[in-house]
Each structure stands twice: as C-alpha cells, then as structure tokens.
Scaffold this active site. Sequence first.
Site, short mmCIF file in Angstrom:
data_model
loop_
_atom_site.label_atom_id
_atom_site.label_comp_id
_atom_site.label_asym_id
_atom_site.label_seq_id
_atom_site.Cartn_x
_atom_site.Cartn_y
_atom_site.Cartn_z
N TYR A 55 0.82 -1.20 0.00
CA TYR A 55 0.00 0.00 0.00
C TYR A 55 0.86 1.25 0.00
O TYR A 55 1.84 1.34 0.74
CB TYR A 55 -0.87 -0.02 1.25
CG TYR A 55 -1.78 1.16 1.48
CD1 TYR A 55 -2.76 1.52 0.56
CD2 TYR A 55 -1.66 1.92 2.64
CE1 TYR A 55 -3.60 2.60 0.80
CE2 TYR A 55 -2.51 3.00 2.89
CZ TYR A 55 -3.47 3.34 1.97
OH TYR A 55 -4.31 4.40 2.20
N ASP B 226 -0.66 15.10 6.83
CA ASP B 226 -1.57 14.54 5.83
C ASP B 226 -2.85 15.37 5.81
O ASP B 226 -3.91 14.95 6.27
CB ASP B 226 -1.88 13.08 6.17
CG ASP B 226 -2.81 12.44 5.16
OD1 ASP B 226 -2.85 12.90 4.01
OD2 ASP B 226 -3.51 11.47 5.52
N ASP C 111 -3.51 5.30 -2.25
CA ASP C 111 -4.40 6.32 -1.69
C ASP C 111 -4.33 7.55 -2.59
O ASP C 111 -3.28 8.18 -2.71
CB ASP C 111 -3.91 6.65 -0.28
CG ASP C 111 -4.69 7.75 0.41
OD1 ASP C 111 -5.65 8.28 -0.18
OD2 ASP C 111 -4.31 8.09 1.55
N ASP D 157 -6.52 10.17 -2.16
CA ASP D 157 -7.28 11.21 -1.46
C ASP D 157 -8.64 11.44 -2.14
O ASP D 157 -9.40 10.51 -2.29
CB ASP D 157 -6.46 12.50 -1.38
CG ASP D 157 -5.27 12.39 -0.44
OD1 ASP D 157 -5.27 11.47 0.39
OD2 ASP D 157 -4.35 13.21 -0.53
N HIS E 256 -7.85 3.93 -3.99
CA HIS E 256 -9.06 4.26 -3.23
C HIS E 256 -9.20 5.77 -3.18
O HIS E 256 -8.22 6.52 -3.04
CB HIS E 256 -9.09 3.62 -1.84
CG HIS E 256 -8.13 4.17 -0.83
ND1 HIS E 256 -8.26 5.42 -0.26
CD2 HIS E 256 -7.03 3.61 -0.24
CE1 HIS E 256 -7.29 5.61 0.63
NE2 HIS E 256 -6.53 4.54 0.64
N GLU F 294 -11.78 9.01 -1.64
CA GLU F 294 -12.69 9.23 -0.52
C GLU F 294 -13.74 10.29 -0.83
O GLU F 294 -13.61 11.06 -1.79
CB GLU F 294 -11.89 9.63 0.72
CG GLU F 294 -11.14 10.93 0.57
CD GLU F 294 -9.90 10.98 1.46
OE1 GLU F 294 -9.75 12.00 2.18
OE2 GLU F 294 -9.08 10.05 1.43
N CYS G 226 -7.16 13.94 7.93
CA CYS G 226 -6.89 12.53 8.26
C CYS G 226 -8.19 11.86 8.67
O CYS G 226 -9.00 12.45 9.40
CB CYS G 226 -5.87 12.46 9.39
SG CYS G 226 -5.67 10.81 10.09
N ARG H 263 -13.89 4.97 -0.74
CA ARG H 263 -13.74 5.13 0.71
C ARG H 263 -14.78 6.12 1.21
O ARG H 263 -14.95 7.19 0.65
CB ARG H 263 -12.34 5.64 1.04
CG ARG H 263 -12.19 6.11 2.49
CD ARG H 263 -10.80 6.56 2.80
NE ARG H 263 -10.78 7.66 3.76
CZ ARG H 263 -9.67 8.18 4.29
NH1 ARG H 263 -8.50 7.71 3.96
NH2 ARG H 263 -9.75 9.19 5.13
N GLU I 107 -14.09 3.85 6.54
CA GLU I 107 -13.08 4.47 7.39
C GLU I 107 -13.60 4.81 8.78
O GLU I 107 -14.78 5.13 8.96
CB GLU I 107 -12.57 5.75 6.70
CG GLU I 107 -11.55 6.54 7.48
CD GLU I 107 -10.22 5.82 7.70
OE1 GLU I 107 -10.24 4.67 8.21
OE2 GLU I 107 -9.16 6.40 7.40
N ASN J 152 -9.60 -0.67 7.79
CA ASN J 152 -8.35 0.05 8.00
C ASN J 152 -7.93 -0.06 9.46
O ASN J 152 -8.56 0.53 10.34
CB ASN J 152 -8.53 1.53 7.60
CG ASN J 152 -7.23 2.32 7.74
OD1 ASN J 152 -6.15 1.75 7.79
ND2 ASN J 152 -7.35 3.63 7.78
#
Length: 348
Positions: free
Chosen positions: A97, A112, A139, A141, A167, A169, A177, A210, A241, A264
């Site tokens: 990942y 982040d 990821d 975002d 993924h 979101e 985060c 996500r 998440e 996760n």
Amino acid sequence: SSSRHLILPVCLLGPSSRVVVAVVVVVVVSLAMLARVAPGSLRLVTGARTFSAESAGSRFRKLMMEAHASKKPLQIVGATSAYAARMAQNIGFQSVYVSGGGVALSNLGVPDLGVTTLDDVLVDVRRLTRVCSAPVLVDIDTGFGASTLNIERTVRDMEQAGAGAVHMEDQVLIKRCGHRPNKQVVPTEEMVARLNAARKGRTDMVIMARTDAVAVEGLDAAVERCKAYVAEGGADCIFAEAVTELDQYEKFSKALPGVPLLANLTEFGKTPLWHLDELAARGVSMALYPLSAFRAQSRAAEEVFQAILKDGTNKQAEQLMHTRMQTYDVIDYMSYERALDAVQSKDK
C-alpha cells in the site's frame, strides 16, 4: 578499439555535437556490455522484479475476489519506500500500500492534510512497482483535483505507473486525516460523479470507494452512501473508514453482498486493532495496515539518533540495526554484484 578512432574527430566538433556523440558512444558501449551478459543474468541487471503478462489491476482484483470468496481477508501492508515494499513481499505479503499519509510524513515531512500532489504520490508508486511485483493499492485522497477531468487523469496516471488499485474518498477537497475530528463529506451525488470519472480513466484497475461518513453522518447514512457508490458510481469495493465497532462492518457487508469490504487497522486511531478472524466473521475481505512499519521505523530511528548523540558513537545503537548482509538480502544485492562481475571479467 573503434572508439579510439573517434577521439580526434570529436575534438574538432562543437560543444553541442560533442554531447550528441558522447551519448551515442555511451549507448553503444552499454548495449555491447549487455549483449555479453548471459540471458539468465540480464534480469538481475535490470532489476529483480518478475514481470507478468497479467496487469496489476487484474492481479489485485483476483486476490481481492479470492479473499472475499474464501472469507480469508487479504492483508495489505503500507510501504513508504521501495525497499520496504520488497521486504514485505519477501516476507510473504501479496499486496502493498502507498498511503497518502505515508508520502506526506516520510517523504515530504508534512501533515496529511491535502498537502501532497499527484506527482508526489506517483514518484513513490513508480519506485515501488519497478521492484515489487505484488500489486499496489494507492491512496489518491479525493482524486487530486476539483474537476472530474482531474480525477480521470489521476487514475490513468496511476495505472500507467503500475498501480493495481486506488481508493478515493468522499471528503471535501480540503480533506483531513480519516481518524481526526472535523471531517466534512461531499454530497453523495458528487462522490458518484468522482467514481464515474475514475472508471473512465482506468483500463482494468480496481476502483475502491472510501467513505468517511461514519464519523460525520452516522452508520446508516454511510451504508446508504456506499450502496449508491456501487450501484451508481460503479465502485468495485468499499473502504469504510474510522469504524469503531466490529459489528458495523457486518452492516456494510450485509447491505452490499458480493462487494469486497476493506477494514483500515491504523494504530492509535479510532478503530480497534481487531484480529483477522474477527474481521472475516463480519464479512471483511481486506485488512489494511497503512503505517505499521513506518511507525516502527520511526521509533527505531529515534532511538538510534539519541544513542549516537548521547554516546558519541554508534556502537550501542548497532544492536537495533539490520546487519549489512540482512539489508543486502532484502534487495538481492549479491545477484546484482554477480552480474557486474560477469560483465567485468570478460573485459580483462
């Protein structure tokens, strides 16, 4: 010997012409050296990754669906460097990942909080996929851009860089985060549009949706969102998440039968660190450990730095380290060295 005859004429050329000739000579000599390497050694010169005719997307999808069907969750570990990815694969992990938080922390030294760019993440993805054949989940975002065209481009670039899955979101562009407060999510319709744009950009990469809505709108609303993400957005799988109770996963899996679900398990967050068997019993197909190795590396590095500063020597800190040969084993260093020895021995 023929290269010696080039020296005098090259001296008579202008600066730009000399550069061109120099490049040609380097290419010719390099090809000549490679041609003298045994076929079996060429793989070692070009890297230890074994290339497969099957795409990274197809391989990730196969692993995911096998895990879903067998009720044995696929374990995916975060790797903040190509070296860590090779180590994970050597140990036996079938997928690795690239975490947005990992890129921000490890390679940029920033929080982040949406600071990283598409190119920042692509650099890491390319490094990993060059040396690691385990398919990579990335990821992205919110898709790295305000428009669906940005998202389409992001997915296309990720697939070309060798990623097997991404993924994305449902947070707003000014994201946070997933395990911190004050998150905000976009309307369901906007996330559906993001997913459709992502699907336009891919060939066969896996698109994972996500949702951060559990902490913002509650479990029921998050489940309804995910149903739309699959039915209208075409998401291949779901990443729920900041889940706080084990049975919440079961709510997702029952509402979306046949759709793989990721848990996760980031340390020090909102989600307890449940065992794989507990997750499997609630319908979870993938278990993600995004920054476990990075956090361990951080602690070990801190102890080494403190010991060197305090003791005036690295002698005591050495016990915290891999030996030189252990490090070499991770990257198969000796095979590279043998390949060089084979080439240079023929030049004597």
